[in-house]
Design a protein around this motif. Sequence first.
Motif, PDB file in Angstrom:
ATOM      1  N   ARG A   5       0.391  -1.032  -0.276  1.00 20.77           N
ATOM      2  CA  ARG A   5      -0.044  -0.343   0.329  1.00 20.77           C
ATOM      3  C   ARG A   5       0.631   1.434  -0.068  1.00 20.77           C
ATOM      4  NH1 ARG A   5      -4.442   1.762   4.934  1.00 20.77           N
ATOM      5  NH2 ARG A   5      -5.656   3.334   2.788  1.00 20.77           N
ATOM      6  N   MET A  86      -4.904  -2.037  -8.199  1.00 19.20           N
ATOM      7  CA  MET A  86      -4.871  -1.284  -7.437  1.00 19.20           C
ATOM      8  C   MET A  86      -4.497  -0.020  -7.438  1.00 19.20           C
ATOM      9  SD  MET A  86      -4.375  -4.828  -5.168  1.00 19.20           S
ATOM     10  CE  MET A  86      -4.657  -4.152  -4.083  1.00 19.20           C
ATOM     11  N   GLU A  89      -3.434   3.674  -2.836  1.00 23.29           N
ATOM     12  CA  GLU A  89      -4.251   4.184  -1.576  1.00 23.29           C
ATOM     13  C   GLU A  89      -4.777   3.354  -1.239  1.00 23.29           C
ATOM     14  OE1 GLU A  89      -4.244   6.169  -4.610  1.00 23.29           O
ATOM     15  OE2 GLU A  89      -3.081   7.887  -3.724  1.00 23.29           O
ATOM     16  N   GLN A  90      -5.050   1.654  -1.473  1.00 21.90           N
ATOM     17  CA  GLN A  90      -6.095   1.144  -1.339  1.00 21.90           C
ATOM     18  C   GLN A  90      -5.269   0.057  -1.082  1.00 21.90           C
ATOM     19  OE1 GLN A  90      -7.900  -1.347  -5.355  1.00 21.90           O
ATOM     20  NE2 GLN A  90      -8.943  -3.092  -4.365  1.00 21.90           N
ATOM     21  N   ASP A  91      -5.972  -0.587   0.336  1.00 26.85           N
ATOM     22  CA  ASP A  91      -5.453  -1.294   1.478  1.00 26.85           C
ATOM     23  C   ASP A  91      -5.854  -2.806   1.533  1.00 26.85           C
ATOM     24  OD1 ASP A  91      -8.732  -1.474   1.539  1.00 26.85           O
ATOM     25  OD2 ASP A  91      -8.157  -1.132   3.447  1.00 26.85           O
ATOM     26  N   VAL A 180     -12.881  -3.057   2.533  1.00 31.02           N
ATOM     27  CA  VAL A 180     -12.181  -2.420   1.643  1.00 31.02           C
ATOM     28  C   VAL A 180     -12.114  -1.343   1.013  1.00 31.02           C
ATOM     29  CG1 VAL A 180     -13.381  -3.189  -0.874  1.00 31.02           C
ATOM     30  CG2 VAL A 180     -11.171  -3.173  -1.318  1.00 31.02           C
ATOM     31  N   ASN A 181     -10.786  -0.521   0.650  1.00 29.43           N
ATOM     32  CA  ASN A 181     -10.904   0.880   1.037  1.00 29.43           C
ATOM     33  C   ASN A 181      -9.739   1.892   0.222  1.00 29.43           C
ATOM     34  OD1 ASN A 181     -11.934   1.924   3.669  1.00 29.43           O
ATOM     35  ND2 ASN A 181     -10.851   0.193   4.186  1.00 29.43           N
ATOM     36  N   GLY A 182     -10.308   2.943  -0.714  1.00 32.42           N
ATOM     37  CA  GLY A 182      -8.442   3.015  -2.141  1.00 32.42           C
ATOM     38  C   GLY A 182      -9.051   2.819  -2.788  1.00 32.42           C
ATOM     39  N   TYR A 183     -10.346   1.856  -3.408  1.00 34.34           N
ATOM     40  CA  TYR A 183     -10.673   1.136  -4.958  1.00 34.34           C
ATOM     41  C   TYR A 183     -10.449   2.526  -5.625  1.00 34.34           C
ATOM     42  CZ  TYR A 183     -15.670   0.652  -3.651  1.00 34.34           C
ATOM     43  OH  TYR A 183     -16.414   0.834  -2.881  1.00 34.34           O
ATOM     44  N   ASP A 184     -10.732   1.670  -7.040  1.00 26.29           N
ATOM     45  CA  ASP A 184     -11.006   2.341  -8.501  1.00 26.29           C
ATOM     46  C   ASP A 184     -12.368   2.000  -8.509  1.00 26.29           C
ATOM     47  OD1 ASP A 184     -11.787   2.984 -10.881  1.00 26.29           O
ATOM     48  OD2 ASP A 184      -9.867   2.006 -11.758  1.00 26.29           O
ATOM     49  N   LYS A 188     -15.012  -2.274  -8.871  1.00 25.63           N
ATOM     50  CA  LYS A 188     -15.784  -2.780  -7.728  1.00 25.63           C
ATOM     51  C   LYS A 188     -17.821  -2.369  -8.780  1.00 25.63           C
ATOM     52  CE  LYS A 188     -16.620  -3.094  -3.582  1.00 25.63           C
ATOM     53  NZ  LYS A 188     -18.075  -2.507  -2.903  1.00 25.63           N
TER      54      LYS A 188
END
Length: 222
Positions: A5, A86, A89-91, A180-184, A188
Amino acid sequence: TPRIRYSPAGVDSLGTFRVEDGLLTVSYEGYDTFGDRFGHLFFDRRLSSYDLRVEYRFVGEQVEGGEGWARANSGIMIHAQSPVSMPPEQDFPISVEAQLLAGLGEGDRPTANVCTPGTEIDLGGEQAVPHCIESSSRTFGLGEWVTVELVVRGDSLIAHLVEGDTVLAYAHPRVGGGVVNGYDPEAKIDGTPLTGGYIALQSESHPIQFRRVWLREVPPSR
């Protein structure tokens, strides 16, 4: 391909993933503090139907700054999105996680559980609501070698085995849910069936070693 990350895919400047004495080792010697730098080591291509076996053990102490829930906690991500999809910023990758745990001397703590970052699954014919669901395995201690097997058949069946015994089975993984955080957003699309994807081993702040990672593709009908 390592993906840490806040760094681009392929960059592991702190040497999180390494081979030491023939063991694939997830190490935090280069970290001053964890800083939510969750990491994953991805296999190089998508797979749908396969058997996967790993032998692992947790070692040492959790790095400073790791979350309390991440102590003696790691995982195998399956049906995952690609590392290059990813954002920095995606975790966690949108995926299904076979969660690996060790006991902490505070009661039962089974391994080979299932967690669902950005996904949903069906358990017993119904949608599973909790983000993580415990398996029926016994508790294994820190430093103890454990064999976990995954039987993956597209989206029709995923089974977890521990030391040869089936401890969990579920079906119909699909994109959905949270954690889930920070994804495009384009990655999703909730409701999309997950019939395949990438495999990744996780770094979540506690050192872990793998002495075997064995993979066999099988025809989807088997």
